[in-house]
Design an enzyme around this catalytic site. Structure first.
Site: not given
Ligand code: AMP
Length: 198
Positions: A13, A88, A127, A137, A148
């Protein structure tokens, strides 16, 4: 133009939203980035959000709706914006509509990036390994990703029918390479713009 980039964590995204920002002058609004900035600054919101984010849960709807509501008032959102990571939940989607209709605006496109879950684990670990220590992160771990994804399935994916019923939803194969996905998204946007005669 108001566009929503929809999809599970790691679907791409942010990557696609950034491209649209560069190519079309639409402002990318990543609620995850906004929250991470608040955490880094140690604001009241950041202190409240950190623990929730670290365990992969959702920050409460009223907080998120207020955050986005304030942000879209800024001059850089006048031409249009891309929501990346918002809404969300169904309550956030309804809150967004209420805010927009008060301003005579509305969501134009909802793009769902569809990806295999197994690919998400790979992408998130890539990532994590590519981020420097400062950009790392806390929620990019296999354990938190699992959480998640559950949150995505249970609370976020049920928002899709809300947009589908209004004919706004377009599903795009997010497994293709970045350029191909970008070209498909551009086609979707241009096709609808032409059809609307604008
Ligand atoms: P993201 O960068 O979009 O993956 O978001 C990282 C984390 O920020 C999420 O796992 C949530 O804890 C929080 N977050 C981001 N956007 C929202 C939202 N719209 N509603 C609730 N929590 C959010």
């Amino acid at each position: 133009m108001i566009l929503i980039m929809f999809g599970p964590p790691g679907a791409g995204k942010g990557t696609q939203a950034k491209r649209l920002e560069e190519e079309r002058g639409l402002k990318q609004l990543s609620t995850g980035d906004m929250l991470r900035a608040a955490v880094a600054e140690g604001t009241e919101l950041g202190l409240r959000a950190k623990e929730i984010m670290d365990r992969g849960d959702l920050v409460p709807d009223d907080v998120m709706i207020a955050l986005i509501g304030e942000r879209i008032e800024a001059p850089d959102c006048r031409k249009g914006f891309i929501l990346d990571g918002f809404p969300r939940t169904r309550a956030q989607a309804e809150g967004l509509d209420a805010m927009l209709s008060g301003k005579g605006r509305a969501v134009d496109h909802v793009i769902e990036l569809m990806v295999d879950e197994s690919a998400l684990f790979e992408r998130i670990s890539t990532r994590a390994s590519e981020s420097g220590p400062d950009a790392q992160r806390a929620d990019d771990t296999a354990e938190v990703l699992q959480k998640r994804l559950t949150v995505y399935r249970e609370q976020t994916a049920p928002v899709l029918p809300y947009y589908e019923a209004r004919g706004l939803l377009r599903r795009v194969d997010g497994m293709a390479d970045i350029e191909t996905v970008a070209a498909v998204i551009a086609g979707v946007i241009d096709e609808k713009t032409r059809a609307a005669g604008t």
